[in-house]
Design a protein around this motif. Structure first.
Motif, PDB file in Angstrom:
ATOM      1  N   GLU A 211     -10.823 -31.457  43.852  1.00  0.00           N
ATOM      2  CA  GLU A 211     -10.753 -32.990  43.099  1.00  0.00           C
ATOM      3  C   GLU A 211     -12.538 -32.100  43.025  1.00  0.00           C
ATOM      4  O   GLU A 211     -14.131 -33.197  43.756  1.00  0.00           O
ATOM      5  CB  GLU A 211     -11.211 -33.672  43.617  1.00  0.00           C
ATOM      6  N   LYS A 212     -13.362 -31.242  42.300  1.00  0.00           N
ATOM      7  CA  LYS A 212     -14.407 -30.578  42.508  1.00  0.00           C
ATOM      8  C   LYS A 212     -15.522 -31.622  42.102  1.00  0.00           C
ATOM      9  O   LYS A 212     -15.177 -32.281  41.256  1.00  0.00           O
ATOM     10  CB  LYS A 212     -14.700 -29.216  41.367  1.00  0.00           C
ATOM     11  N   ILE A 213     -16.500 -31.626  43.211  1.00  0.00           N
ATOM     12  CA  ILE A 213     -17.529 -32.500  42.584  1.00  0.00           C
ATOM     13  C   ILE A 213     -18.317 -31.797  41.925  1.00  0.00           C
ATOM     14  O   ILE A 213     -18.988 -30.709  41.634  1.00  0.00           O
ATOM     15  CB  ILE A 213     -18.824 -32.068  43.861  1.00  0.00           C
ATOM     16  N   GLY A 214     -18.529 -32.464  40.002  1.00  0.00           N
ATOM     17  CA  GLY A 214     -18.925 -32.117  39.493  1.00  0.00           C
ATOM     18  C   GLY A 214     -20.215 -31.971  38.553  1.00  0.00           C
ATOM     19  O   GLY A 214     -20.738 -33.412  39.359  1.00  0.00           O
ATOM     20  N   VAL A 215     -21.408 -31.255  38.877  1.00  0.00           N
ATOM     21  CA  VAL A 215     -22.614 -31.545  38.920  1.00  0.00           C
ATOM     22  C   VAL A 215     -23.230 -30.494  37.462  1.00  0.00           C
ATOM     23  O   VAL A 215     -23.358 -29.570  37.795  1.00  0.00           O
ATOM     24  CB  VAL A 215     -23.489 -30.925  40.178  1.00  0.00           C
ATOM     25  N   LEU A 216     -23.451 -32.033  36.005  1.00  0.00           N
ATOM     26  CA  LEU A 216     -23.899 -30.691  35.118  1.00  0.00           C
ATOM     27  C   LEU A 216     -25.628 -30.984  34.708  1.00  0.00           C
ATOM     28  O   LEU A 216     -25.331 -32.342  34.012  1.00  0.00           O
ATOM     29  CB  LEU A 216     -23.078 -30.640  34.160  1.00  0.00           C
TER      30      LEU A 216
END
Length: 323
Positions: A211-216
């Motif tokens: 569950e990737k840490i999403g940073v957008l």
């Protein structure tokens, strides 16, 4: 079990906004911390003129989880873009998450048996810590005409800035100690077993699912016009520091027969998974980016690191007057 689950949302939806001689700021911020200290201790003592037995078991379990979602955005009408204008100021959209887990799990078991005839001592110690951090931090403009004009008398105005950050830290210390000692005139037996388990995960769940840490940080189907520069940046700093120890000691002594046995083991599993992006996407149309006195900058940065120290020590001693 300790758990934190938070959603922080700051946004403008289908809205026009104008700041005359000022800034437009949309920000979502969170600071979450779990500080966990789990300890278990067991002591057993047996003494008898004929037969003596002592058994002790210590078990410590810790589970800590942070699952947070940060989002800051301005989303206009899909057909007719909305307009955000910062006159003589800056337009800033930012999402920042700081998640920290400090966890200590220790277990100790001590058994002592004394007898003039036969003596037995058994001890077992186990310590486990499972720590997880998941979530996301996103900042964006979508279907927006964004304008920032500078003030000739004020430095650092006229900028459009979209920034997303996720800072995640796990500090874990797991230790198991097992000590067993027996003394008998005729026969003596001592056994000690110890085990430590440490699982530290950022961007993964406890079952091994990614569950990737999403940073957008992005602009979609939007025009950006700034007198003093356009900057989109995303950054992730994931840090795991794990210290795992297992120590077992068994001592048996007898005038005739003596037996001692130790077993110690440990497992440490540390993983980090992130998805860090900064981009401008025209979508179904074309996005126009214009700046007259500054740069257009897109930056995506990940500085994750893992530091693990694991040690297992077993000591056994057997003393006998005869075999």
């Amino acid at each position: 079990m300790n758990k934190i689950s938070t959603v922080v949302d700051a946004h403008l939806l289908d809205s026009d906004a104008t700041a005359n001689a000022g800034d437009i700021t949309i920000a979502a911020d969170d600071l979450s911390t779990i500080d966990s200290d789990t300890e278990a201790a067991a002591l057993s003592v047996g003494a008898n003129s004929s037969n003596s037995a002592a058994i002790s078991v210590g078990l410590s379990l810790a589970r800590n989880e942070i699952r947070n979602s940060m989002v800051a955005y301005a989303d206009g009408d899909d057909t007719n873009r909305n307009t955000l204008t910062a006159t003589k100021g800056n337009l800033s959209v930012s999402a920042t998450e700081q998640a920290t887990i400090d966890a200590t799990s220790t277990a100790s078991a001590i058994s002592v048996s004394l007898s003039l005839n036969k003596s037995k001592a058994i001890s077992g110690g186990g310590a486990s810590a499972i720590n997880e951090i998941t979530g996301s931090s996103n900042a964006y403009l979508e279907d927006i005409n964004a304008v920032a004009t500078k003030d000739g008398t004020v430095v650092d105005t006229g900028q459009i800035m979209v920034d997303a950050q996720y800072l995640s830290t796990i500090n874990a210390e797991v230790a198991a100690l097992s000590v067993s000692g027996s003394l008998g005139i005729n026969g003596s037996a001592a056994a000690a077993i110890g085990f430590s388990w440490a699982q530290n995960l950022i961007g993964w769940d406890g079952l091994g699912t990614e569950e990737k840490i999403g940073v957008l940080a992005y602009a979609l189907n939007s025009d950006l016009t700034a007198d003093n520069g356009v900057e989109l940046s995303s950054s992730s700093n994931g840090s795991i520091e794990a210290l795992v120890n297992t120590t077992t000691v068994a001592i048996g002594g007898s005038a005739k027969n003596a037996l001692s046995l130790t077993a110690g083991g440990l497992v440490t599993l540390n993983k980090i998974s992130t998805d860090v992006k900064a981009y401008i996407d025209g979508g179904t149309t074309t996005s126009n980016v214009t700046t007259t006195g500054g740069d257009v900058s897109l930056t995506a940065l990940d500085t994750s690191r893992i530091k693990a120290d694991a040690q297992a020590v077993s000591v056994t001693a057997s003393l006998s007057g005869s075999t």
